[in-house]
Design a protein around this motif. Structure first.
Motif, PDB file in Angstrom:
ATOM      1  N   ALA A 167      17.317 -13.190   6.742  1.00 37.97           N
ATOM      2  CA  ALA A 167      16.593 -12.390   5.749  1.00 37.97           C
ATOM      3  C   ALA A 167      17.476 -12.096   4.540  1.00 37.97           C
ATOM      4  O   ALA A 167      17.002 -12.099   3.391  1.00 37.97           O
ATOM      5  N   ALA A 168      18.757 -11.864   4.788  1.00 38.17           N
ATOM      6  CA  ALA A 168      19.690 -11.601   3.684  1.00 38.17           C
ATOM      7  C   ALA A 168      19.819 -12.832   2.787  1.00 38.17           C
ATOM      8  O   ALA A 168      19.846 -12.721   1.553  1.00 38.17           O
ATOM      9  N   SER A 169      19.875 -14.013   3.406  1.00 41.51           N
ATOM     10  CA  SER A 169      19.964 -15.257   2.628  1.00 41.51           C
ATOM     11  C   SER A 169      18.700 -15.472   1.801  1.00 41.51           C
ATOM     12  O   SER A 169      18.762 -15.840   0.620  1.00 41.51           O
ATOM     13  N   LEU A 170      17.553 -15.232   2.420  1.00 44.42           N
ATOM     14  CA  LEU A 170      16.283 -15.414   1.703  1.00 44.42           C
ATOM     15  C   LEU A 170      16.143 -14.419   0.556  1.00 44.42           C
ATOM     16  O   LEU A 170      15.589 -14.745  -0.498  1.00 44.42           O
ATOM     17  N   SER A 171      16.643 -13.221   0.754  1.00 42.36           N
ATOM     18  CA  SER A 171      16.580 -12.208  -0.301  1.00 42.36           C
ATOM     19  C   SER A 171      17.384 -12.650  -1.525  1.00 42.36           C
ATOM     20  O   SER A 171      16.952 -12.473  -2.675  1.00 42.36           O
ATOM     21  N   ILE A 172      18.548 -13.247  -1.276  1.00 42.57           N
ATOM     22  CA  ILE A 172      19.378 -13.765  -2.374  1.00 42.57           C
ATOM     23  C   ILE A 172      18.648 -14.887  -3.104  1.00 42.57           C
ATOM     24  O   ILE A 172      18.605 -14.929  -4.341  1.00 42.57           O
ATOM     25  N   LEU A 173      18.053 -15.800  -2.335  1.00 38.74           N
ATOM     26  CA  LEU A 173      17.346 -16.931  -2.938  1.00 38.74           C
ATOM     27  C   LEU A 173      16.113 -16.466  -3.713  1.00 38.74           C
ATOM     28  O   LEU A 173      15.790 -17.018  -4.773  1.00 38.74           O
ATOM     29  N   GLU A 174      15.433 -15.457  -3.188  1.00 36.19           N
ATOM     30  CA  GLU A 174      14.257 -14.915  -3.885  1.00 36.19           C
ATOM     31  C   GLU A 174      14.648 -14.362  -5.252  1.00 36.19           C
ATOM     32  O   GLU A 174      13.981 -14.625  -6.262  1.00 36.19           O
TER      33      GLU A 174
END
Length: 256
Positions: A167-174
């Motif tokens: 989720a942390a990785s996806l938040s950065i990508l978002e």
């Protein structure tokens, strides 16, 4: 000399009073006699094994995604000065390529994460439904049951850590996708090879919102972000059933 059987029979051949009381019939409707196939705790451990099997390549995917390379860093000075965007690609074509790269990374992670989330959901459902302090096994000792419970809780907490990392990785990508859209807007009606229409920008934004909000994959990844309380509880190996019941209710809404 008294007979060895004097205690069993009276003189008239009837059974003695000591044997008068009828034995209690076995309640075959008791839950412990209704087990078919594997016991609940064993099924939970099997689900955990399935999660771990998928989690290993997934963890490597997160490593290779290198989301941290796309993190938007904002310091106090950024609120007062307009600093050069270090991710500025310089041309519309390069911005498009960068945007597609971010999008592909996001989709790769969320697709696999959804599979892991499904296993996590089934694990939590079964644990909350079947496992408590009165859980009984007809195959294992109480000591073994307690050990398996602790193993199951450790696995559940590990699952939450892995999903939180994703989720942390996806938040950065978002955030990186949204930031790239801001740069793309600089090319609206710029003319020449660096021209993009306002309509195309709006469509890109809408598609990104559908992707990152969970609509495209029917999966809201943001649920798995951890706050300080979550991190503390997991670090201590805690599993509070009341709290987890609330967690389960919200987890059900992740897949929509």
């Amino acid at each position: 000399m008294p007979s060895l059987y004097d205690d069993l029979f009276e003189e008239d051949g009837k059974k003695s009073k000591a044997n008068d009381s009828k034995s209690q019939p076995i309640d075959l409707d008791n839950d412990r006699f209704q087990e078919t196939g594997k016991e609940s705790l064993d099924e939970i451990l099997i689900l955990s094994k399935q999660f771990n099997t998928k989690a290993e390549p997934f963890s490597k995917l997160l490593t290779n995604t290198r989301a941290i390379d796309h993190e938007i860093e904002k310091g106090i000075i950024d609120f007062f000065l307009v600093a050069k965007d270090k991710y500025d690609q310089g041309t519309l074509a390069k911005e498009r390529d960068y945007y597609n790269l971010l999008q592909n990374k996001f989709e790769a992670v969320i697709t696999s994460m959804r599979d892991l989330g499904s296993i996590h959901l089934e694990t939590i459902k079964q644990f909350n439904r079947d496992i408590d302090k009165d859980y009984y096994s007809i195959q294992k000792t109480d000591k073994q049951v307690q050990s398996d419970k602790e193993i199951a809780i450790d696995h559940i907490n590990m699952q939450r850590k892995i999903l939180a990392d994703a989720a942390a990785s996806l938040s950065i990508l978002e955030e990186a996708l949204a930031n790239t859209e801001d740069r793309l807007r600089n090319y609206i009606n710029a003319g020449g090879v660096n021209n993009i229409s306002r309509s195309e920008c709006e469509i890109l934004t809408q598609k990104r919102i559908d992707l990152t909000s969970g609509k495209s994959y029917h999966f809201d990844y943001s649920f798995f972000k951890m706050n300080l309380l979550d991190k503390t509880a997991i670090a201590m190996g805690m599993y509070l059933k009341e709290t987890t019941s609330q967690y389960l209710n919200k987890l059900n809404n992740v897949f929509r």
